[in-house]
Design a protein around this motif. Sequence first.
Motif, PDB file in Angstrom:
ATOM      1  N   TRP A   1       0.826  -1.188   0.073  1.00  0.00           N
ATOM      2  CA  TRP A   1       0.067   0.144   0.011  1.00  0.00           C
ATOM      3  C   TRP A   1       0.952   1.320   0.095  1.00  0.00           C
ATOM      4  O   TRP A   1       0.344   2.214   0.113  1.00  0.00           O
ATOM      5  N   TYR A   2       2.113   1.168  -0.200  1.00  0.00           N
ATOM      6  CA  TYR A   2       2.923   2.233  -0.157  1.00  0.00           C
ATOM      7  C   TYR A   2       2.564   3.215  -1.358  1.00  0.00           C
ATOM      8  O   TYR A   2       2.352   4.516  -1.062  1.00  0.00           O
ATOM      9  N   ALA A   3       2.843   2.828  -2.350  1.00  0.00           N
ATOM     10  CA  ALA A   3       2.510   3.280  -3.567  1.00  0.00           C
ATOM     11  C   ALA A   3       0.910   3.842  -3.701  1.00  0.00           C
ATOM     12  O   ALA A   3       0.988   5.235  -4.044  1.00  0.00           O
ATOM     13  N   PRO A   4       0.064   3.095  -3.532  1.00  0.00           N
ATOM     14  CA  PRO A   4      -1.319   3.556  -3.826  1.00  0.00           C
ATOM     15  C   PRO A   4      -1.496   4.772  -2.772  1.00  0.00           C
ATOM     16  O   PRO A   4      -2.401   5.869  -2.937  1.00  0.00           O
ATOM     17  N   VAL A   5      -1.396   4.648  -1.430  1.00  0.00           N
ATOM     18  CA  VAL A   5      -1.734   5.484  -0.511  1.00  0.00           C
ATOM     19  C   VAL A   5      -0.965   6.743  -0.521  1.00  0.00           C
ATOM     20  O   VAL A   5      -1.351   7.852  -0.125  1.00  0.00           O
ATOM     21  N   GLY A   6       0.342   6.538  -1.103  1.00  0.00           N
ATOM     22  CA  GLY A   6       1.021   7.713  -1.179  1.00  0.00           C
ATOM     23  C   GLY A   6       0.637   8.443  -2.344  1.00  0.00           C
ATOM     24  O   GLY A   6       0.797   9.719  -2.500  1.00  0.00           O
ATOM     25  N   LEU A   7       0.054   7.853  -3.454  1.00  0.00           N
ATOM     26  CA  LEU A   7      -0.542   8.497  -4.577  1.00  0.00           C
ATOM     27  C   LEU A   7      -1.741   9.606  -4.006  1.00  0.00           C
ATOM     28  O   LEU A   7      -1.682  10.712  -4.392  1.00  0.00           O
ATOM     29  N   LEU A   8      -2.285   9.043  -3.034  1.00  0.00           N
ATOM     30  CA  LEU A   8      -3.685   9.814  -2.283  1.00  0.00           C
ATOM     31  C   LEU A   8      -2.858  11.057  -1.555  1.00  0.00           C
ATOM     32  O   LEU A   8      -3.431  12.056  -1.604  1.00  0.00           O
ATOM     33  N   ALA A   9      -2.018  10.543  -1.107  1.00  0.00           N
ATOM     34  CA  ALA A   9      -1.122  11.933  -0.278  1.00  0.00           C
ATOM     35  C   ALA A   9      -0.715  13.049  -1.189  1.00  0.00           C
ATOM     36  O   ALA A   9      -0.930  13.924  -1.023  1.00  0.00           O
TER      37      ALA A   9
END
Length: 425
Positions: free
Chosen positions: A394-402
């Motif tokens: 989830w690093y990349a997906p949640v990072g995208l939202l941030a």
Amino acid sequence: MPTAVDPSTRPAPDRPSRAARDQDRTARRIRLLLAAAIVAAAFNLRPAVTSLGPLLERVRDGLGMSATVAGLLTAVPSLCFALFGLAAPGLARRIGPAAVLTAGMGAVTAGLAARALAGSTAVFLLLSAVALAGIAVSNVLMPVIVKRYFPDRVGPVIGLYSMALSAGTAVAAALAVPLTAAVGGSWRAGLGIWAASAAVGLALWLAVLAVGRDRGADPGAGSPAGAAEGERSLRILRSPTAWALAVFFGLQSTGAYATMGWLPQIYQDAGISAGESGVLLAVTMAISVPVSFALPSLAAARGDQRLFVVLLGGCGLVGYLGLAFAPAGAPWLWAVLAGLSNCSFPLAITMVGLRARSAAGVAKLSAFAQSLGYLISIPGPVLVGALYQGTGSWYAPVGLLAVLLVPQMGVGLLAGRARQIEDEV
């Protein structure tokens, strides 16, 4: 020596006539009826979507629906909100916003009731689109109704509307499965029961139209000629504020839909049980209920909403970083912060009501901002899922939202300035 004046000969102080007092009482009752109708309609603007998710597997089995079509269902609401919402200002100009909203509630009621009886996937999608079309025009016209009939109470009434919408979203998601079990376990009954709730909203809006006609001042009447001409001549594409508000609406919708769709999976992958992850999602949605009530009044009182844009965006940044790097470390805190970030929706609706001087201007701005915004939001949840599948974390997906919160705050700072689109175009 001054002559004494007989008190009996003094003129009585001016008092409102009985007819005037009766008229004031009637006007207050109609405003109360309108407020109740707004709350009832708002409560029913999301159950068509959020009641389906928990029952989707049963619906797929019952209709023989493929996984591809089931995935399409997640994008259909935003697409319908964008496309059908564009028709709302023209319809409101011809027959009046209250009449169009009444028809919208009729479409929601009929669509929800009929899709529960659908015998095939194609019919189910078609009838879902009918309900979503009613929701789309109601989405656009609700700020117009508030601006037109509560010009002195825009913040508080939008607060009521936003709170009811948040409550309907949370209640439908939380009760979809228990209600289905209570009515015999059939997904058809579990989905169809929400038509009864929508029918209450329809009845109240029919009462609004009936009362207006009885008094000779139909709330469903179309816009005056001058106002209609003003709306047609308003070149919304030339307004930087309108564009900023549309992008802000789209980015906040991206975060909200991604959170609602993926938050339980994020928690479960961190070792949190399915039951607790569902409760955490409910917390995320429930926290927006009281905030959605208070925020519009606070934002309207300031005139300039940039402070709230930054505060809510900051909550989202902290929440998403926590979900990316330590989801099980403080799960309740991340859920609350994500819920606060999602309160950018009532802020956006409040700004729609404040960025135009007239109800006609609000209608055009609302249609533009929401339709373009919902189109912008469509790829977000899909991209989050693709990144999760591709990276396995989830690093990349949640990072995208941030990361998306940065441009969201940027355009929000432009949209939150105290100005009206009429001055720009």
